[in-house]
Design a protein around this motif. Structure first.
Motif, PDB file in Angstrom:
ATOM      1  N   ASN A   1       0.831  -1.205   0.000  1.00  0.00           N
ATOM      2  CA  ASN A   1       0.000   0.000   0.000  1.00  0.00           C
ATOM      3  C   ASN A   1       0.867   1.258   0.000  1.00  0.00           C
ATOM      4  O   ASN A   1       1.916   1.300   0.657  1.00  0.00           O
ATOM      5  CB  ASN A   1      -0.908   0.046   1.230  1.00  0.00           C
ATOM      6  N   LEU A   2       0.400   2.281  -0.722  1.00  0.00           N
ATOM      7  CA  LEU A   2       0.991   3.615  -0.693  1.00  0.00           C
ATOM      8  C   LEU A   2      -0.135   4.606  -0.435  1.00  0.00           C
ATOM      9  O   LEU A   2      -1.077   4.700  -1.217  1.00  0.00           O
ATOM     10  CB  LEU A   2       1.686   3.940  -2.024  1.00  0.00           C
ATOM     11  N   HIS A   3      -0.052   5.312   0.711  1.00  0.00           N
ATOM     12  CA  HIS A   3      -1.118   6.234   1.082  1.00  0.00           C
ATOM     13  C   HIS A   3      -0.541   7.618   1.379  1.00  0.00           C
ATOM     14  O   HIS A   3       0.492   7.723   2.059  1.00  0.00           O
ATOM     15  CB  HIS A   3      -1.856   5.748   2.337  1.00  0.00           C
ATOM     16  N   PRO A   4      -1.198   8.666   0.905  1.00  0.00           N
ATOM     17  CA  PRO A   4      -0.779  10.019   1.309  1.00  0.00           C
ATOM     18  C   PRO A   4      -1.217  10.284   2.740  1.00  0.00           C
ATOM     19  O   PRO A   4      -2.215   9.737   3.219  1.00  0.00           O
ATOM     20  CB  PRO A   4      -1.526  10.918   0.325  1.00  0.00           C
ATOM     21  N   GLN A   5      -0.467  11.110   3.439  1.00  0.00           N
ATOM     22  CA  GLN A   5      -0.819  11.527   4.788  1.00  0.00           C
ATOM     23  C   GLN A   5      -1.224  12.995   4.759  1.00  0.00           C
ATOM     24  O   GLN A   5      -0.625  13.796   4.031  1.00  0.00           O
ATOM     25  CB  GLN A   5       0.359  11.303   5.744  1.00  0.00           C
ATOM     26  N   HIS A   6      -2.235  13.346   5.540  1.00  0.00           N
ATOM     27  CA  HIS A   6      -2.784  14.689   5.506  1.00  0.00           C
ATOM     28  C   HIS A   6      -2.634  15.382   6.852  1.00  0.00           C
ATOM     29  O   HIS A   6      -2.695  14.735   7.908  1.00  0.00           O
ATOM     30  CB  HIS A   6      -4.259  14.652   5.112  1.00  0.00           C
ATOM     31  N   GLY A   7      -2.420  16.693   6.787  1.00  0.00           N
ATOM     32  CA  GLY A   7      -2.369  17.510   7.987  1.00  0.00           C
ATOM     33  C   GLY A   7      -3.751  18.005   8.361  1.00  0.00           C
ATOM     34  O   GLY A   7      -4.756  17.637   7.736  1.00  0.00           O
ATOM     35  N   PRO A   8      -3.833  18.839   9.391  1.00  0.00           N
ATOM     36  CA  PRO A   8      -5.130  19.365   9.853  1.00  0.00           C
ATOM     37  C   PRO A   8      -5.898  20.109   8.763  1.00  0.00           C
ATOM     38  O   PRO A   8      -7.127  20.121   8.764  1.00  0.00           O
ATOM     39  CB  PRO A   8      -4.735  20.305  10.999  1.00  0.00           C
ATOM     40  N   ASP A   9      -5.192  20.725   7.815  1.00  0.00           N
ATOM     41  CA  ASP A   9      -5.858  21.468   6.745  1.00  0.00           C
ATOM     42  C   ASP A   9      -6.108  20.600   5.512  1.00  0.00           C
ATOM     43  O   ASP A   9      -6.436  21.109   4.441  1.00  0.00           O
ATOM     44  CB  ASP A   9      -5.030  22.682   6.350  1.00  0.00           C
ATOM     45  N   GLN A  10      -5.936  19.279   5.658  1.00  0.00           N
ATOM     46  CA  GLN A  10      -6.157  18.310   4.586  1.00  0.00           C
ATOM     47  C   GLN A  10      -5.136  18.400   3.456  1.00  0.00           C
ATOM     48  O   GLN A  10      -5.301  17.779   2.409  1.00  0.00           O
ATOM     49  CB  GLN A  10      -7.579  18.437   4.012  1.00  0.00           C
TER      50      GLN A  10
END
Length: 239
Positions: free
Chosen positions: A103-112
């Motif tokens: 799996n390869l997933h992007p990670q998001h901050g509080p502002d998406q």
């Protein structure tokens, strides 16, 4: 090896009532589909035999994070290849090693907004000597460092045919004993077997193993025991 038995017996009173109804129909009464059927005795039984597992399947995952997808994939490939090379070096055959998830997933901050990427590469290996499983997990942790994850372990018996035969014979014996009790309570003679069917038994869930708070000593992996269960449905004729 220890043997345990469990059975689901038919209710004797209900069986007696059904048998009596089937044997005492009046010739002046128009036959129905139910009364046309010959009376019989139905039983269900379960035979269970316990054995010691001799095989463990271990799912090791390598999880990495980086600011870019390419960096996360490159780092993961290096560590995952190190784990796979280690498994092969420890005597695990190539046919017993396979990639079970990637799996390869992007990670998001509080502002998406995307802040980075996470890659997980899971490798499933089948270990035919359970005593090697603990040291193997420790060595994998050494090869991949903090990126290693132990996702799952499951134990099995490589050849359970003898155990299954014992459980099957036990289930059939129990079914026969139940039928004899029902026939005696109903006041009828037990006839031959009209039909017999083996019912698929559900296997237990895999046993998880984690590396949290792992001590310096080798990780213990204990197989315990595993039940081999056979269920049968048997229908007997009555005299």
């Amino acid at each position: 090896m220890r043997t345990r038995s469990r059975s689901l017996a038919c209710a004797l009173a209900a069986a007696a009532a059904l048998l009596a109804a089937g044997c005492s129909s009046s010739p002046d009464t128009a036959p129905s589909a139910a009364s046309d059927a010959a009376p019989g005795i139905s039983t269900q039984a379960t035979g269970t035999v316990s054995g010691t597992p001799d095989t463990v399947t271990v799912v090791l995952a390598v999880q990495t994070q980086a600011a870019s997808a390419n960096a996360a994939l490159t780092d993961n490939a290096d560590k995952a290849n190190a784990v796979i090379d280690l498994l092969k070096g420890k005597g695990i055959a190539a046919e017993d090693i396979k990639t079970s998830n990637l799996n390869l997933h992007p990670q998001h901050g509080p502002d998406q907004q995307i802040t980075g990427y996470q890659v997980t590469n899971a490798v499933t290996s089948t270990v035919h000597d359970i005593s090697k499983a603990g040291p193997l997990i420790d060595a994998a942790a050494g090869a991949a460092g903090d990126a290693i994850r132990v996702r799952q372990t499951s134990f099995s018996i490589s050849d359970d045919s003898d155990l299954r035969a014992q459980a099957r014979a036990e289930a059939v014996t129990q079914a026969q004993d139940q039928a004899k009790q029902i026939a005696e309570a109903a006041g009828v003679e037990l006839g031959g077997v009209r039909s017999i069917a083996e019912v698929a038994a559900q296997s237990g869930p895999p046993q998880p193993l984690g590396l949290a708070d792992r001590a310096a000593a080798a990780t213990p992996v204990e197989p315990g025991s595993q039940d081999v269960t056979v269920k049968v449905d048997v229908v007997y004729d009555v005299g």
